[in-house]
Design a protein around this motif. Structure first.
Motif, PDB file in Angstrom:
ATOM      1  N   LYS A  21      14.444  93.664  29.686  1.00  0.00           N
ATOM      2  CA  LYS A  21      15.259  94.771  29.269  1.00  0.00           C
ATOM      3  C   LYS A  21      14.822  95.343  27.866  1.00  0.00           C
ATOM      4  CE  LYS A  21      18.953  92.735  31.991  1.00  0.00           C
ATOM      5  NZ  LYS A  21      18.825  93.784  33.242  1.00  0.00           N
ATOM      6  N   ALA A  22      14.105  94.734  27.007  1.00  0.00           N
ATOM      7  CA  ALA A  22      13.710  95.282  25.731  1.00  0.00           C
ATOM      8  C   ALA A  22      12.793  96.422  26.097  1.00  0.00           C
ATOM      9  CB  ALA A  22      13.036  94.253  24.796  1.00  0.00           C
ATOM     10  N   TRP A  23      12.077  96.397  26.971  1.00  0.00           N
ATOM     11  CA  TRP A  23      10.958  97.413  27.400  1.00  0.00           C
ATOM     12  C   TRP A  23      11.639  98.314  28.171  1.00  0.00           C
ATOM     13  CZ3 TRP A  23       6.436  98.151  24.842  1.00  0.00           C
ATOM     14  CH2 TRP A  23       6.239  97.236  23.867  1.00  0.00           C
ATOM     15  N   PRO A  24      12.150  99.842  28.089  1.00  0.00           N
ATOM     16  CA  PRO A  24      12.816 100.573  29.061  1.00  0.00           C
ATOM     17  C   PRO A  24      12.002 100.810  30.290  1.00  0.00           C
ATOM     18  CG  PRO A  24      13.248 101.362  26.821  1.00  0.00           C
ATOM     19  CD  PRO A  24      12.168 100.024  26.554  1.00  0.00           C
ATOM     20  N   ASP A  27      11.659  97.713  32.476  1.00  0.00           N
ATOM     21  CA  ASP A  27      12.855  97.597  32.932  1.00  0.00           C
ATOM     22  C   ASP A  27      12.761  98.355  34.179  1.00  0.00           C
ATOM     23  OD1 ASP A  27      15.324  96.249  33.366  1.00  0.00           O
ATOM     24  OD2 ASP A  27      16.243  97.965  32.352  1.00  0.00           O
ATOM     25  N   ALA A  28      12.614  99.887  34.070  1.00  0.00           N
ATOM     26  CA  ALA A  28      12.829 100.865  35.203  1.00  0.00           C
ATOM     27  C   ALA A  28      11.850 100.504  36.208  1.00  0.00           C
ATOM     28  CB  ALA A  28      12.409 102.031  34.581  1.00  0.00           C
ATOM     29  N   THR A  29      10.537  99.893  35.912  1.00  0.00           N
ATOM     30  CA  THR A  29       9.526  99.737  36.805  1.00  0.00           C
ATOM     31  C   THR A  29      10.193  98.639  37.665  1.00  0.00           C
ATOM     32  OG1 THR A  29       7.708 100.244  35.676  1.00  0.00           O
ATOM     33  CG2 THR A  29       7.153  98.706  37.271  1.00  0.00           C
ATOM     34  N   VAL A  30      10.640  97.254  37.196  1.00  0.00           N
ATOM     35  CA  VAL A  30      11.089  96.255  37.814  1.00  0.00           C
ATOM     36  C   VAL A  30      12.375  96.614  38.532  1.00  0.00           C
ATOM     37  CG1 VAL A  30      12.643  94.017  37.473  1.00  0.00           C
ATOM     38  CG2 VAL A  30      10.624  94.514  36.309  1.00  0.00           C
ATOM     39  N   GLY A  85      17.942 110.096  31.655  1.00  0.00           N
ATOM     40  CA  GLY A  85      18.826 108.874  31.611  1.00  0.00           C
ATOM     41  C   GLY A  85      18.468 107.932  32.779  1.00  0.00           C
ATOM     42  N   VAL A  86      18.508 106.568  32.419  1.00  0.00           N
ATOM     43  CA  VAL A  86      18.074 105.631  33.217  1.00  0.00           C
ATOM     44  C   VAL A  86      19.419 105.139  34.337  1.00  0.00           C
ATOM     45  CG1 VAL A  86      17.136 103.297  33.766  1.00  0.00           C
ATOM     46  CG2 VAL A  86      16.668 104.800  31.638  1.00  0.00           C
TER      47      VAL A  86
END
Length: 86
Positions: A21-24, A27-30, A85-86
């Motif tokens: 979660k600390a690495w956007p 997190d987006a890849t996961v 935006g994510v």
């Protein structure tokens, strides 16, 4: 350069979640892999760190921000690497 690999086990799953979660970008890849049904879970995650012995001694905590944001603004998803935006 020395390196150390960390695999996710039940006892450190919470820390792995924090790192993701600390690495956007991570997190987006996961999340993308989860949406495609291609992510088997944290048990499949391993992270290899490279750095000096002091950094490696911190373990996965070396990947967490030293002063994480707090408050309502930190709960909102931010932009990804392309500014969307994510």
């Amino acid at each position: 350069m020395p390196e150390k690999t960390f695999r996710c086990f039940p006892e450190d799953a919470a820390l792995f979640r924090q790192v993701i979660k600390a690495w956007p970008e991570l997190d987006a890849t996961v999340r993308g892999l989860q949406a495609q049904g291609m992510f088997p879970g944290l048990r499949a995650v391993q992270i290899t760190l490279q750095g000096d012995e002091k950094t490696l001694a911190k373990g996965l905590a070396a990947l967490l921000p030293e002063n994480p944001p707090s408050g309502p603004e930190s709960a909102a998803p931010g932009p990804d690497a392309q500014g969307r935006g994510v």
